[in-house]
Design a protein around this motif. Structure first.
Motif, PDB file in Angstrom:
ATOM      1  N   ARG A 266      27.375   5.159   1.998  1.00  0.00           N
ATOM      2  CA  ARG A 266      26.522   6.031   1.470  1.00  0.00           C
ATOM      3  C   ARG A 266      25.695   5.322   0.598  1.00  0.00           C
ATOM      4  N   TRP A 267      23.914   6.228   0.866  1.00  0.00           N
ATOM      5  CA  TRP A 267      22.958   5.934  -0.291  1.00  0.00           C
ATOM      6  C   TRP A 267      23.612   6.321  -1.699  1.00  0.00           C
ATOM      7  N   ARG A 268      23.684   5.186  -2.885  1.00  0.00           N
ATOM      8  CA  ARG A 268      23.829   5.597  -3.680  1.00  0.00           C
ATOM      9  C   ARG A 268      22.865   6.338  -4.441  1.00  0.00           C
ATOM     10  N   VAL A 269      21.756   5.103  -4.516  1.00  0.00           N
ATOM     11  CA  VAL A 269      20.281   6.083  -4.877  1.00  0.00           C
ATOM     12  C   VAL A 269      19.674   5.178  -3.347  1.00  0.00           C
ATOM     13  N   GLY A 270      18.782   7.016  -2.446  1.00  0.00           N
ATOM     14  CA  GLY A 270      18.212   6.181  -1.491  1.00  0.00           C
ATOM     15  C   GLY A 270      17.047   6.406  -1.244  1.00  0.00           C
ATOM     16  N   PRO A 271      16.386   5.435  -0.780  1.00  0.00           N
ATOM     17  CA  PRO A 271      14.946   4.864  -1.146  1.00  0.00           C
ATOM     18  C   PRO A 271      13.971   6.216  -1.305  1.00  0.00           C
ATOM     19  N   ALA A 272      12.609   6.155  -2.795  1.00  0.00           N
ATOM     20  CA  ALA A 272      11.929   6.981  -2.498  1.00  0.00           C
ATOM     21  C   ALA A 272      11.209   6.384  -1.495  1.00  0.00           C
ATOM     22  N   PRO A 273      10.440   7.958  -1.344  1.00  0.00           N
ATOM     23  CA  PRO A 273       8.690   7.854  -0.584  1.00  0.00           C
ATOM     24  C   PRO A 273       8.416   6.941  -1.368  1.00  0.00           C
ATOM     25  N   TRP A 274       7.826   5.617   0.078  1.00  0.00           N
ATOM     26  CA  TRP A 274       6.337   4.940  -0.314  1.00  0.00           C
ATOM     27  C   TRP A 274       4.883   5.443   0.744  1.00  0.00           C
ATOM     28  N   ALA A 275       3.905   4.453  -0.192  1.00  0.00           N
ATOM     29  CA  ALA A 275       2.223   4.618   0.270  1.00  0.00           C
ATOM     30  C   ALA A 275       2.669   5.143   1.710  1.00  0.00           C
ATOM     31  N   LYS A 276       1.675   5.844   2.504  1.00  0.00           N
ATOM     32  CA  LYS A 276       2.159   6.295   4.100  1.00  0.00           C
ATOM     33  C   LYS A 276       1.207   4.763   4.775  1.00  0.00           C
ATOM     34  N   ASN A 277       0.632   4.269   3.678  1.00  0.00           N
ATOM     35  CA  ASN A 277      -0.678   3.228   4.801  1.00  0.00           C
ATOM     36  C   ASN A 277      -0.643   2.072   3.852  1.00  0.00           C
ATOM     37  N   PRO A 278       0.232   1.127   4.578  1.00  0.00           N
ATOM     38  CA  PRO A 278       0.254  -0.146   4.033  1.00  0.00           C
ATOM     39  C   PRO A 278      -0.601  -0.909   3.477  1.00  0.00           C
ATOM     40  N   GLU A 279      -1.732  -0.673   4.604  1.00  0.00           N
ATOM     41  CA  GLU A 279      -3.532  -1.089   4.204  1.00  0.00           C
ATOM     42  C   GLU A 279      -3.934  -1.535   2.761  1.00  0.00           C
ATOM     43  N   THR A 280      -3.432   0.104   2.489  1.00  0.00           N
ATOM     44  CA  THR A 280      -4.203   0.520   1.325  1.00  0.00           C
ATOM     45  C   THR A 280      -3.779  -0.328   0.451  1.00  0.00           C
ATOM     46  N   VAL A 281      -1.808  -0.386   0.727  1.00  0.00           N
ATOM     47  CA  VAL A 281      -1.547  -0.978  -0.770  1.00  0.00           C
ATOM     48  C   VAL A 281      -2.020  -2.780  -0.374  1.00  0.00           C
ATOM     49  N   PHE A 282      -2.282  -3.102   0.245  1.00  0.00           N
ATOM     50  CA  PHE A 282      -2.306  -4.490   0.523  1.00  0.00           C
ATOM     51  C   PHE A 282      -3.686  -5.363   0.040  1.00  0.00           C
ATOM     52  N   GLU A 283      -4.817  -4.184   0.174  1.00  0.00           N
ATOM     53  CA  GLU A 283      -6.356  -4.450  -0.531  1.00  0.00           C
ATOM     54  C   GLU A 283      -5.541  -4.087  -2.155  1.00  0.00           C
ATOM     55  N   GLN A 284      -4.903  -4.009  -2.026  1.00  0.00           N
ATOM     56  CA  GLN A 284      -4.858  -4.531  -4.394  1.00  0.00           C
ATOM     57  C   GLN A 284      -4.084  -5.762  -4.712  1.00  0.00           C
ATOM     58  N   LYS A 285      -5.313  -6.365  -5.374  1.00  0.00           N
ATOM     59  CA  LYS A 285      -4.538  -7.951  -5.554  1.00  0.00           C
ATOM     60  C   LYS A 285      -3.735  -7.811  -5.918  1.00  0.00           C
ATOM     61  N   GLU A 286      -2.740  -6.452  -7.091  1.00  0.00           N
ATOM     62  CA  GLU A 286      -2.418  -6.407  -7.745  1.00  0.00           C
ATOM     63  C   GLU A 286      -0.885  -6.604  -7.407  1.00  0.00           C
ATOM     64  N   PHE A 287      -0.688  -5.621  -5.892  1.00  0.00           N
ATOM     65  CA  PHE A 287      -0.049  -5.336  -6.019  1.00  0.00           C
ATOM     66  C   PHE A 287       1.058  -7.121  -5.256  1.00  0.00           C
ATOM     67  N   TRP A 288      -0.069  -7.884  -4.723  1.00  0.00           N
ATOM     68  CA  TRP A 288       0.613  -9.052  -4.474  1.00  0.00           C
ATOM     69  C   TRP A 288       1.558 -10.040  -5.853  1.00  0.00           C
ATOM     70  N   GLY A 289       0.984  -9.649  -7.153  1.00  0.00           N
ATOM     71  CA  GLY A 289       1.532 -10.580  -8.479  1.00  0.00           C
ATOM     72  C   GLY A 289       3.083  -9.976  -8.568  1.00  0.00           C
ATOM     73  N   VAL A 290       3.236  -8.175  -7.987  1.00  0.00           N
ATOM     74  CA  VAL A 290       3.830  -7.801  -8.309  1.00  0.00           C
ATOM     75  C   VAL A 290       5.461  -8.113  -7.450  1.00  0.00           C
ATOM     76  N   LEU A 291       4.743  -8.424  -5.896  1.00  0.00           N
ATOM     77  CA  LEU A 291       5.592  -9.406  -4.818  1.00  0.00           C
ATOM     78  C   LEU A 291       6.272  -9.878  -5.515  1.00  0.00           C
ATOM     79  N   GLN A 292       5.479 -11.393  -6.046  1.00  0.00           N
ATOM     80  CA  GLN A 292       6.118 -12.438  -6.059  1.00  0.00           C
ATOM     81  C   GLN A 292       6.613 -12.738  -7.048  1.00  0.00           C
ATOM     82  N   GLY A 293       6.038 -11.486  -8.579  1.00  0.00           N
ATOM     83  CA  GLY A 293       7.546 -11.087  -9.495  1.00  0.00           C
ATOM     84  C   GLY A 293       9.031 -11.368  -8.821  1.00  0.00           C
ATOM     85  N   CYS A 294       9.154  -9.881  -7.819  1.00  0.00           N
ATOM     86  CA  CYS A 294      10.072  -9.831  -7.437  1.00  0.00           C
ATOM     87  C   CYS A 294      10.671 -10.983  -6.381  1.00  0.00           C
TER      88      CYS A 294
END
Lengths: 88, 196
Positions: free
Chosen positions: B104-132
């Motif tokens: 079972r989930w020990r820590v379940g996924p938390a809700p994320w922003a509903k609209n991916p496009e608004t996330v993809f438009e933020q350039k800082e997001f790509w830096g975070v993904l690269q770090g991950c």
């Protein structure tokens, strides 16, 4: 019934191949009952969509667009290419 | 950046035109500056050796990237040969597994922003993904890079690494779970806090 761990693994696997029908059915049944696994599936799909754009986006505007070959590497490669050219 | 034209009879001009682009391309995939530099070097030398077969139908950049991709695959294959005993399936799921012993989930996924496009438009997001991606253990990252960034088929990735499909699926699942959790920690929970 599948556990959440098994469901998560099968959701990920379904991004790489078509699951056998009985597996698809088990996953769909679990997802209909489990809010966290449904959310996890949505996030896996989000991740897939992000990765499809990732290379283009980092090329476009990441801070490390400033990342460049080191002067040492540049000079080494230049010398090697020059040597190769001279010896051919 | 790659838009300049290089003179095929002057290999040093290739370095000026495409060196940094190829380096960034390699670095995003192999994550080690020293390895990325070596791969760029090998790419230019191989390109020089086969420059007569270059057909102007493709751009020089496309041609050089195709050579670099092969060098990256060779690098992954070689590193796999050098540490063949490492079990891909054993990587990545330790105490930080999101699941408990009963699955079972020990820590379940938390809700994320509903609209991916608004996330993809933020350039800082790509830096975070690269770090991950950079935080993934090497073996997980290598299979993940070939499958997701280079879009190799599962079968091709298995061939490169000499692993079974089951091992590959386990590996990709662990990589995706790590990335999901890393994005949650470093992007979604922070952006939610900023909104509060």
């Amino acid at each position: 019934m599948l556990t959440c761990r098994e469901t998560s693994k099968l959701v990920s696997e379904s991004l790489d191949r078509k699951l056998p029908w009985h597996r698809r059915l088990s996953v769909a049944f679990h997802l209909s009952m489990c809010r966290l696994c449904s959310r996890n599936k949505g996030q896996m799909l989000f991740l897939g969509a992000a990765l499809k754009r990732y290379c283009r986006e980092i090329e476009k505007h990441l801070p490390d667009a400033e990342v460049t070959l080191s002067p040492e590497a540049r000079s080494r490669i230049r010398d090697l290419l020059q040597d190769t050219e001279n010896s051919s | 950046m790659g838009k300049q034209k290089a003179d095929l009879s002057d290999p040093a001009s290739w370095l000026d035109a495409y060196g940094d682009f190829l380096y960034r391309y390699a670095l995003a995939r192999v994550r080690s500056p020293a390895v990325a530099e070596d791969l760029v070097q090998d790419t230019f030398l191989a390109a020089y050796g086969s420059r007569k077969s270059f057909e102007a139908r493709a751009s020089e950049r496309t041609w050089l990237v195709a050579i670099l991709k092969n060098k990256i695959v060779d690098h992954f294959r070689k590193s796999r040969r050098e540490s063949p005993q490492e079990d891909v399936g054993a990587l990545g799921e330790t105490t930080e597994s999101p699941f408990d012993a009963s699955g079972r989930w020990r820590v379940g996924p938390a809700p994320w922003a509903k609209n991916p496009e608004t996330v993809f438009e933020q350039k800082e997001f790509w830096g975070v993904l690269q770090g991950c991606i950079a935080e993934l253990p090497d073996r997980l990252a290598d299979t993940f890079v070939l499958r997701e960034l280079e879009e190799f088929s599962g079968e091709e990735v298995c061939k490169v690494f000499g692993i079974t499909p089951s091992n590959l699926w386990v590996s990709l699942h662990r990589a995706r779970q790590r990335l999901r959790s890393c994005l949650e920690r470093n992007w979604f929970s922070r952006t939610e806090k900023r909104k509060d």
